[in-house]
Design an enzyme around this catalytic site. Structure first.
Site, PDB file in Angstrom:
ATOM      1  N   ARG A 189      -7.514   0.100  -6.621  1.00  0.00           N
ATOM      2  CA  ARG A 189      -7.546   1.211  -5.655  1.00  0.00           C
ATOM      3  C   ARG A 189      -7.655   2.515  -6.455  1.00  0.00           C
ATOM      4  NH1 ARG A 189      -4.167   1.179  -0.408  1.00  0.00           N
ATOM      5  NH2 ARG A 189      -6.009   2.388   0.161  1.00  0.00           N
TER       6      ARG A 189
ATOM      7  N   GLN B  75      -2.049   2.510   9.898  1.00  0.00           N
ATOM      8  CA  GLN B  75      -0.743   2.510   9.216  1.00  0.00           C
ATOM      9  C   GLN B  75       0.315   3.278   9.994  1.00  0.00           C
ATOM     10  OE1 GLN B  75      -3.688   3.172   7.790  1.00  0.00           O
ATOM     11  NE2 GLN B  75      -3.740   2.669   5.620  1.00  0.00           N
TER      12      GLN B  75
ATOM     13  N   ARG C 280       0.872  -1.181   0.000  1.00  0.00           N
ATOM     14  CA  ARG C 280       0.000   0.000   0.000  1.00  0.00           C
ATOM     15  C   ARG C 280       0.900   1.220   0.000  1.00  0.00           C
ATOM     16  NH1 ARG C 280       2.432   1.784   3.700  1.00  0.00           N
ATOM     17  NH2 ARG C 280       0.865   3.416   3.818  1.00  0.00           N
ATOM     18  N   GLY C 281       0.257   2.406  -0.068  1.00  0.00           N
ATOM     19  CA  GLY C 281       1.046   3.632  -0.208  1.00  0.00           C
ATOM     20  C   GLY C 281       1.201   3.930  -1.693  1.00  0.00           C
ATOM     21  N   ALA C 282       0.970   5.199  -2.055  1.00  0.00           N
ATOM     22  CA  ALA C 282       0.853   5.533  -3.486  1.00  0.00           C
ATOM     23  C   ALA C 282       2.055   5.087  -4.329  1.00  0.00           C
ATOM     24  CB  ALA C 282       0.640   7.039  -3.624  1.00  0.00           C
TER      25      ALA C 282
ATOM     26  N   ASN D  19      -5.105  12.788   0.512  1.00  0.00           N
ATOM     27  CA  ASN D  19      -4.287  11.885   1.349  1.00  0.00           C
ATOM     28  C   ASN D  19      -5.193  11.139   2.331  1.00  0.00           C
ATOM     29  OD1 ASN D  19      -1.693  10.813   2.037  1.00  0.00           O
ATOM     30  ND2 ASN D  19      -1.781  11.968   3.942  1.00  0.00           N
ATOM     31  N   LYS D  20      -4.593  10.290   3.113  1.00  0.00           N
ATOM     32  CA  LYS D  20      -5.316   9.425   4.051  1.00  0.00           C
ATOM     33  C   LYS D  20      -6.348  10.211   4.868  1.00  0.00           C
ATOM     34  CE  LYS D  20      -5.129   5.905   4.343  1.00  0.00           C
ATOM     35  NZ  LYS D  20      -6.078   5.069   3.575  1.00  0.00           N
TER      36      LYS D  20
ATOM     37  N   ASP E 213      -1.723  10.803  -2.013  1.00  0.00           N
ATOM     38  CA  ASP E 213      -2.028   9.789  -3.035  1.00  0.00           C
ATOM     39  C   ASP E 213      -2.352  10.409  -4.384  1.00  0.00           C
ATOM     40  OD1 ASP E 213      -2.564   8.379  -0.372  1.00  0.00           O
ATOM     41  OD2 ASP E 213      -2.522   6.777  -1.854  1.00  0.00           O
TER      42      ASP E 213
HETATM   43  O1  MRU Z   1      -4.389   3.343   2.279  1.00  0.00           O
HETATM   44  P1  MRU Z   1      -2.914   3.465   2.161  1.00  0.00           P
HETATM   45  O2  MRU Z   1      -2.164   2.832   3.283  1.00  0.00           O
HETATM   46  O3  MRU Z   1      -2.416   3.014   0.803  1.00  0.00           O
HETATM   47  O4  MRU Z   1      -2.690   5.008   2.243  1.00  0.00           O
HETATM   48  C1  MRU Z   1      -1.416   5.529   2.332  1.00  0.00           C
HETATM   49  C2  MRU Z   1      -1.414   6.984   2.526  1.00  0.00           C
HETATM   50  O5  MRU Z   1      -2.431   7.616   2.681  1.00  0.00           O
HETATM   51  C3  MRU Z   1      -0.129   7.663   2.402  1.00  0.00           C
HETATM   52  O6  MRU Z   1      -0.101   8.801   3.193  1.00  0.00           O
HETATM   53  C4  MRU Z   1      -0.052   8.030   0.951  1.00  0.00           C
HETATM   54  O7  MRU Z   1      -0.020   6.912   0.118  1.00  0.00           O
HETATM   55  C5  MRU Z   1       0.940   8.989   0.636  1.00  0.00           C
HETATM   56  S1  MRU Z   1       2.595   8.435   0.676  1.00  0.00           S
HETATM   57  C6  MRU Z   1       2.737   7.308  -0.558  1.00  0.00           C
END
Ligand code: MRU
Length: 374
Positions: A100, A214, A54-56, A265-266, A255
């Site tokens: 996603r 996370q 996970r993570g962009a 973002n999250k 993201d």
């Molecule tokens: O749902 P996730 O764990 O993929 O979300 C991750 C985040 O929100 C991060 O802050 C985001 O991807 C930015 S850093 C790559």
């Protein structure tokens, strides 16, 4: 980054058999370090959707390898035309893109792979070779861009440290925009690692980041592995800390950021930005250029916000008697809603830290750093 002293990326090709992609399965962290092997595009799609990765940035890199796995699995013994190969690649690419919706790196990586394969001639082996190289390039670029984000971001931390006469700089971060969210280094964490390595005293407030935690599970773990002082806090604590002068700056990842500077973002990032704005705390977002959406102008209206299964809100995972377990938090019958991302409008963002430098979160600032996108 190092795990117990050994260098790891979050994704790599198996050295002995390049048809196998290996990932750190992040569902088990911080309690177990598990490596998973992926050999089909369907496995890659599940790994992204169910957040083994996970993570962009890492979602993008995984999609890059996923497209390589997809083309490499086409039968080399029977003739298949260039058009047929590309039709299959578009189908597989759509499958990956559907996993996603918010992280723009996913569609960026799939489209980059499709363009590279389309330009590689009709021969299957030529397309496989190009897809393999493109997957490696996406991963290497991601790592290099994050390293450079660290080099630019550390200057901001150093200036705050100087103003504080070398006293500890307190940085708040949300979710995990660390090396686990990329191939290496991370975006929000890269300046933190660079500052720590330079001997600048920092301490990181780590938002737990419900519902998937996370921050509590991943950011705390990777900061700990690197020896960076940190404290995990419940999601609602940041505003209080800011009111009491205990946060010098906020750094988050993203993201998808519009070319006008709106930051997706999250979920919960927006509330931190509001509190930072109210308390005069600088709020930075760190991102590689692969996370800009060059087509979107209005983040609130245009960025697709992923909604995930309500089970993630209703249940919580942890270690009990040496075993990772899920337990029910809510009343059995209470419905729950699981919005995974929100938008922080550009006006609340002090600056964007990119691989090319730091800019204003505005169309002018962003296109000033990326004039070729005008
Ligand atoms: O749902 P996730 O764990 O993929 O979300 C991750 C985040 O929100 C991060 O802050 C985001 O991807 C930015 S850093 C790559």
């Amino acid at each position: 980054m190092n795990v117990d002293g050994k260098h790891f990326r979050t994704i790599w090709m198996n050295e002995a058999d390049e048809s196998i992609i290996e990932i750190i399965d992040q569902r088990h962290l911080p309690h177990e370090f598990v490596i998973e092997q992926l050999t089909t595009v369907d496995q890659v799609a599940v790994a992204i959707k169910d957040m083994h990765v996970r993570g962009a940035g890492l979602i993008g890199a995984t999609a890059g390898y996923g497209m390589y796995v997809a083309v490499a699995s086409l039968a080399p013994d029977s003739y298949i035309s260039g058009d047929e190969i590309m039709r299959q690649m578009v189908t597989d690419g759509e499958k990956l893109k559907a996993t996603r919706p918010t992280a723009v790196n996913l569609q960026w990586a799939v489209e980059r792979q499709i363009a590279a394969m389309a330009a590689a001639g009709d021969d299957l082996s030529a397309k496989i070779a190009v897809a393999k190289q493109t997957a490696i390039d996406i991963a290497d670029e991601d790592s290099d861009w994050c390293r450079r984000i660290g080099e630019h971001g550390v200057d901001i931390i150093e200036k705050i440290s100087q103003v504080k006469n070398g006293e500890t700089v307190n940085i708040l971060t949300h979710c995990n925009a660390g090396w686990l969210a990329f191939v290496d280094y991370g975006s929000a964490t890269a300046p933190m690692y660079a500052a720590h390595d330079k001997g600048i005293k920092i301490h990181v407030w780590v938002d737990e980041t419900r519902p998937r935690n996370q921050g509590a599970r991943l950011t705390a773990w990777e900061l700990g592995q690197h020896g960076v002082p940190h404290t995990v806090i419940a999601d609602n604590v940041g505003g209080h800390l800011m009111q009491h002068g205990q946060v010098d700056m906020v750094i988050t990842g993203t993201d998808r950021t519009t070319y006008t500077g709106d930051v997706g973002n999250k979920i919960g990032t927006y509330l931190k930005a509001l509190a930072a704005n109210d308390n005069g705390v600088p709020f930075y977002t760190a991102l590689p250029s692969s996370t800009f959406d060059w087509t979107m102008r209005d983040g609130v209206k245009e960025v697709p916000i992923e909604q995930r299964d309500a089970t993630e809100v209703r249940m919580i995972q942890g270690l009990h008697d040496g075993e990772i377990k899920q337990v029910l938090l809510t009343p059995q019958d209470s419905p729950a809603a699981n919005y995974a991302f929100d938008i922080t409008p550009a006006r609340l963002v002090t600056g964007l830290i990119t691989e090319r430098g730091v800019c204003d979160a505005s169309e002018e600032g962003i296109l000033g750093l990326y004039p070729e996108k005008k």
